[in-house]
Write an enzyme that holds these catalytic residues in place. Structure first.
Site, PDB file in Angstrom:
ATOM      1  N   ARG A   1       0.841  -1.207   0.000  1.00  0.00           N
ATOM      2  CA  ARG A   1       0.000   0.000   0.000  1.00  0.00           C
ATOM      3  C   ARG A   1       0.867   1.244   0.000  1.00  0.00           C
ATOM      4  O   ARG A   1       0.558   2.225  -0.679  1.00  0.00           O
ATOM      5  CB  ARG A   1      -0.938  -0.003   1.202  1.00  0.00           C
ATOM      6  CG  ARG A   1      -2.074  -0.999   1.122  1.00  0.00           C
ATOM      7  CD  ARG A   1      -3.060  -0.824   2.259  1.00  0.00           C
ATOM      8  NE  ARG A   1      -3.782   0.417   2.166  1.00  0.00           N
ATOM      9  CZ  ARG A   1      -4.445   0.998   3.172  1.00  0.00           C
ATOM     10  NH1 ARG A   1      -4.432   0.430   4.369  1.00  0.00           N
ATOM     11  NH2 ARG A   1      -5.088   2.120   2.989  1.00  0.00           N
TER      12      ARG A   1
ATOM     13  N   CYS B   1      -0.882   6.367   8.966  1.00  0.00           N
ATOM     14  CA  CYS B   1      -1.234   5.075   8.365  1.00  0.00           C
ATOM     15  C   CYS B   1      -2.285   5.369   7.305  1.00  0.00           C
ATOM     16  O   CYS B   1      -2.163   6.330   6.555  1.00  0.00           O
ATOM     17  CB  CYS B   1      -1.731   4.118   9.435  1.00  0.00           C
ATOM     18  SG  CYS B   1      -3.104   4.752  10.428  1.00  0.00           S
TER      19      CYS B   1
END
Length: 290
Positions: free
Chosen positions: A183, A242
């Protein structure tokens, strides 16, 4: 009787089991599921630690009436009112746990309290999985608690917005992205509208904070790993992010457990960064400057 134990980062299941029944202890079940948010409450109803209140990631630990990514940081007045309804006051020793995801949502709860200045709050290391593996008790009883008063505001010095993150990166700050490497690189993006990362960020997946048994690595090992990333910077120059400000709290918990205090949180994280399409996006792996 000696002084009661106080836990500020992690507590082991064996220690917590001995402390159940203390009148200054409140346990909070913060298990969560991004795929099916309501399944966490149903699971709590089927069995939880004795006395554990339930805190919902979407409804209690976030405020979707606000902006700032997929899990907007809640308003202090609304959150402290919930603490009061759970019977939590500043004098309490609080322990949060979740089910089997390495302590992610529990770490979010931990940092919410830490940002209020609450020191005696810890995460159950290994969570519910280790608790049940040891044969420790669970119950379906719904706890009741006398309402408490929790005055407090969040320490805004530890909560940064996107402009503050960009400014600190320009000033040699360290932005630690806790997402999985694929990611971070932008190879895949299962949750957000754009793939990639904030230019200048460094990838440290939250899973690197854990040993193979799902518990946190020893403090000395964590300290060595984070000091390598800090490369001489003060821990307060580190900013955790995050996807939506949940797993980033795991990073701060790991640093605190390692004795590295003062890291900041970017609550909006990647989902908040890309709310403004003019903000730059990087993909691939970037070299880490020592």
């Amino acid at each position: 009787m000696g002084a009661l134990a106080r836990w500020n980062t992690l507590v082991q299941a064996e220690e917590l089991a001995q402390a159940l029944g203390r009148d200054d202890l409140v346990v909070v079940d913060a298990r969560a599921s991004l795929a099916d948010p309501d399944s966490a409450r149903r699971a709590w109803e089927l069995g939880h630690l004795p006395g554990a209140r339930f805190a919902h990631l979407e409804e209690d630990l976030s405020d979707h009436a606000l902006v700032g990514g997929r899990h907007p940081w809640p308003d202090a007045e609304a959150f402290t009112a919930k603490l009061g309804r759970w019977g939590i006051s500043p004098r309490h020793q609080v322990v949060a746990y979740d089910a089997g995801n390495g302590g992610l949502a529990a770490a979010r709860f931990w940092f919410l309290l830490r940002a209020l200045g609450h020191r005696d709050v810890a995460v159950l290391d290994g969570g519910l999985a280790r608790w049940t593996a040891l044969g420790l008790p669970t119950t379906t009883d719904v706890p009741t608690a006398a309402a408490a008063d929790y005055p407090g505001t969040f320490d805004q010095e530890r909560l940064l917005d996107a402009d503050e993150v960009a400014a600190r990166l320009d000033d040699d700050g360290l932005l630690l992205d806790a997402r999985a490497p694929e990611r971070f690189r932008g190879d895949v993006e299962p949750l957000d509208a754009r793939a990639g990362h904030v230019p200048g960020a460094v990838n440290r997946p939250f899973s690197e904070n854990l040993d193979d048994d799902g518990r946190f690595k020893p403090p000395a090992r964590l300290r060595e790993e984070f000091e390598q990333l800090l490369a001489g910077r003060h821990p307060g120059e580190a900013i955790a992010m995050c996807g939506s400000g949940v797993t980033a709290c795991h990073q701060i918990l790991a640093m605190e457990h390692a004795g590295l205090h003062g890291a900041k949180l970017y609550p909006g994280s990647w989902s908040g960064w890309i709310e403004d399409p003019s903000r730059p996006v990087a993909t691939g792996d970037e070299p880490v400057e020592p």
